[in-house]
Design a protein around this motif. Structure first.
Motif, PDB file in Angstrom:
ATOM      1  N   HIS A   1       0.449   5.484   0.231  1.00  0.00           N
ATOM      2  CA  HIS A   1      -0.882   6.935   0.403  1.00  0.00           C
ATOM      3  C   HIS A   1       0.235   7.677   1.005  1.00  0.00           C
ATOM      4  CE1 HIS A   1       1.083   7.029   5.040  1.00  0.00           C
ATOM      5  NE2 HIS A   1       1.382   5.198   4.354  1.00  0.00           N
TER       6      HIS A   1
ATOM      7  N   SER B   1      -0.973  12.189   1.892  1.00  0.00           N
ATOM      8  CA  SER B   1      -1.671  13.146   3.352  1.00  0.00           C
ATOM      9  C   SER B   1      -1.341  14.569   2.246  1.00  0.00           C
ATOM     10  CB  SER B   1      -0.976  13.489   4.522  1.00  0.00           C
ATOM     11  OG  SER B   1      -1.558  14.493   5.149  1.00  0.00           O
TER      12      SER B   1
ATOM     13  N   TYR C   1      -5.963   6.298  -6.563  1.00  0.00           N
ATOM     14  CA  TYR C   1      -6.011   6.541  -4.872  1.00  0.00           C
ATOM     15  C   TYR C   1      -7.567   6.838  -4.512  1.00  0.00           C
ATOM     16  CZ  TYR C   1      -1.104   6.518  -4.704  1.00  0.00           C
ATOM     17  OH  TYR C   1       0.623   6.468  -5.254  1.00  0.00           O
ATOM     18  N   GLU C   2      -7.504   6.849  -3.147  1.00  0.00           N
ATOM     19  CA  GLU C   2      -9.286   6.195  -2.244  1.00  0.00           C
ATOM     20  C   GLU C   2      -9.046   7.224  -1.558  1.00  0.00           C
ATOM     21  OE1 GLU C   2     -11.239   2.600  -2.311  1.00  0.00           O
ATOM     22  OE2 GLU C   2     -10.253   1.928  -3.463  1.00  0.00           O
ATOM     23  N   LEU C   3     -10.306   7.890  -1.505  1.00  0.00           N
ATOM     24  CA  LEU C   3      -9.952   8.969   0.099  1.00  0.00           C
ATOM     25  C   LEU C   3     -10.963   8.149   0.756  1.00  0.00           C
ATOM     26  CD1 LEU C   3     -10.470  12.297   1.365  1.00  0.00           C
ATOM     27  CD2 LEU C   3     -12.909  11.144   0.314  1.00  0.00           C
ATOM     28  N   GLU C   4      -9.285   8.084   2.095  1.00  0.00           N
ATOM     29  CA  GLU C   4      -9.496   7.486   3.100  1.00  0.00           C
ATOM     30  C   GLU C   4     -10.012   8.020   4.309  1.00  0.00           C
ATOM     31  OE1 GLU C   4      -5.889   5.412   3.409  1.00  0.00           O
ATOM     32  OE2 GLU C   4      -6.624   3.765   1.613  1.00  0.00           O
ATOM     33  N   GLY C   5     -10.291   9.236   4.307  1.00  0.00           N
ATOM     34  CA  GLY C   5     -10.431   9.861   5.713  1.00  0.00           C
ATOM     35  C   GLY C   5     -10.067  11.489   5.806  1.00  0.00           C
TER      36      GLY C   5
ATOM     37  N   GLU D   1      -6.247  11.080  -6.960  1.00  0.00           N
ATOM     38  CA  GLU D   1      -7.637  10.765  -7.448  1.00  0.00           C
ATOM     39  C   GLU D   1      -7.297   9.569  -9.046  1.00  0.00           C
ATOM     40  OE1 GLU D   1     -10.713  13.345  -6.567  1.00  0.00           O
ATOM     41  OE2 GLU D   1     -10.765  12.193  -4.515  1.00  0.00           O
TER      42      GLU D   1
ATOM     43  N   LYS E   1       0.705  -1.683   0.296  1.00  0.00           N
ATOM     44  CA  LYS E   1       0.278   0.336  -0.312  1.00  0.00           C
ATOM     45  C   LYS E   1       0.768   1.470  -0.345  1.00  0.00           C
ATOM     46  CE  LYS E   1      -3.458   2.255   2.402  1.00  0.00           C
ATOM     47  NZ  LYS E   1      -4.686   2.234   4.090  1.00  0.00           N
TER      48      LYS E   1
ATOM     49  N   PHE F   1      -5.127   9.920   1.459  1.00  0.00           N
ATOM     50  CA  PHE F   1      -5.611   8.654   0.280  1.00  0.00           C
ATOM     51  C   PHE F   1      -4.821   7.850   0.664  1.00  0.00           C
ATOM     52  CE2 PHE F   1      -6.720  13.112  -1.144  1.00  0.00           C
ATOM     53  CZ  PHE F   1      -7.796  13.057  -1.942  1.00  0.00           C
ATOM     54  N   GLY F   2      -5.726   7.125  -0.453  1.00  0.00           N
ATOM     55  CA  GLY F   2      -4.724   5.068  -0.375  1.00  0.00           C
ATOM     56  C   GLY F   2      -4.518   4.649  -0.979  1.00  0.00           C
ATOM     57  N   LYS F   3      -4.128   3.533  -1.815  1.00  0.00           N
ATOM     58  CA  LYS F   3      -3.856   3.310  -2.403  1.00  0.00           C
ATOM     59  C   LYS F   3      -2.945   1.448  -2.593  1.00  0.00           C
ATOM     60  CE  LYS F   3      -3.052   2.912  -7.682  1.00  0.00           C
ATOM     61  NZ  LYS F   3      -2.962   3.731  -9.071  1.00  0.00           N
TER      62      LYS F   3
END
Length: 180
Positions: free
Chosen positions: A133, A135, A152-156, A148, A131, A174-176
């Motif tokens: 990520h 910030s 990458y997906e929005l995680e928080g 995006e 993974k 964000f994370g992938k």
């Protein structure tokens, strides 16, 4: 970890090269820009000497094996237009954080998306990370879009996570995850 491979990444319009104190003036151009610094998570570099000292710190971190840094070079002009990094390696979880900074003259031209694609491919293919990520300062809409676009997906969100030039900013996370 093969640092030199990171320094040799190349895309259609940009390539990476090893960070070097001789490039302090080029890096200072964007590290000393108020508009850029409010998005990168560290305070404005007010003098060329501050930028040189920060580059030396980055080189020490890279030598210690805890960070990977590269200058981002525009292939058509050979001009340094930003920096790229992989850091906060977590060996147990097999993940790391990525970052990138661009001179504002080069925002909105697709170089950020190309840079993130290069970093991501390297992290998954060469470093074999599970993974990665990132910030992002909440007001940095362009950087969020770049992530995006690269899957990458929005995680928080972390409230008041960054304190830059005497102002608090939220962090958007964000994370992938490596495709199987």
């Amino acid at each position: 970890m093969n640092i030199s491979l990171f320094h040799m990444l190349e895309g259609k319009n940009i390539c990476f090269k090893a960070l070097n104190t001789r490039d302090a003036k080029a890096i200072h151009h964007f590290a000393s820009d108020v508009e850029v610094s409010r998005f990168i998570g560290w305070n404005l570099m007010k003098t060329l000497n501050e930028t040189s000292e920060f580059i030396e710190l980055m080189l020490k971190r890279e030598s210690a094996g805890t960070y990977l840094y590269a200058s981002i070079v525009l292939k058509s002009t050979r001009k340094i237009i930003g920096t790229a990094m992989i850091f906060n390696f977590d060996q147990e979880a097999n993940q790391a954080e990525i970052g990138y900074v661009f001179d504002k003259c080069y925002w909105g031209r697709g170089y950020g998306s190309e840079c993130v694609a290069l970093i991501s491919d390297f992290a998954f293919e060469s470093l074999k990370l599970h993974k990665i990520h990132a910030s992002v300062v909440d007001e940095n809409i362009g950087s969020a879009r770049v992530l995006e676009k690269n899957g990458y997906e929005l995680e928080g969100r972390l409230k008041d996570h960054y304190f830059i030039e005497n102002k608090y900013y939220d962090a958007i996370l964000f994370g992938k995850i490596q495709a199987k």
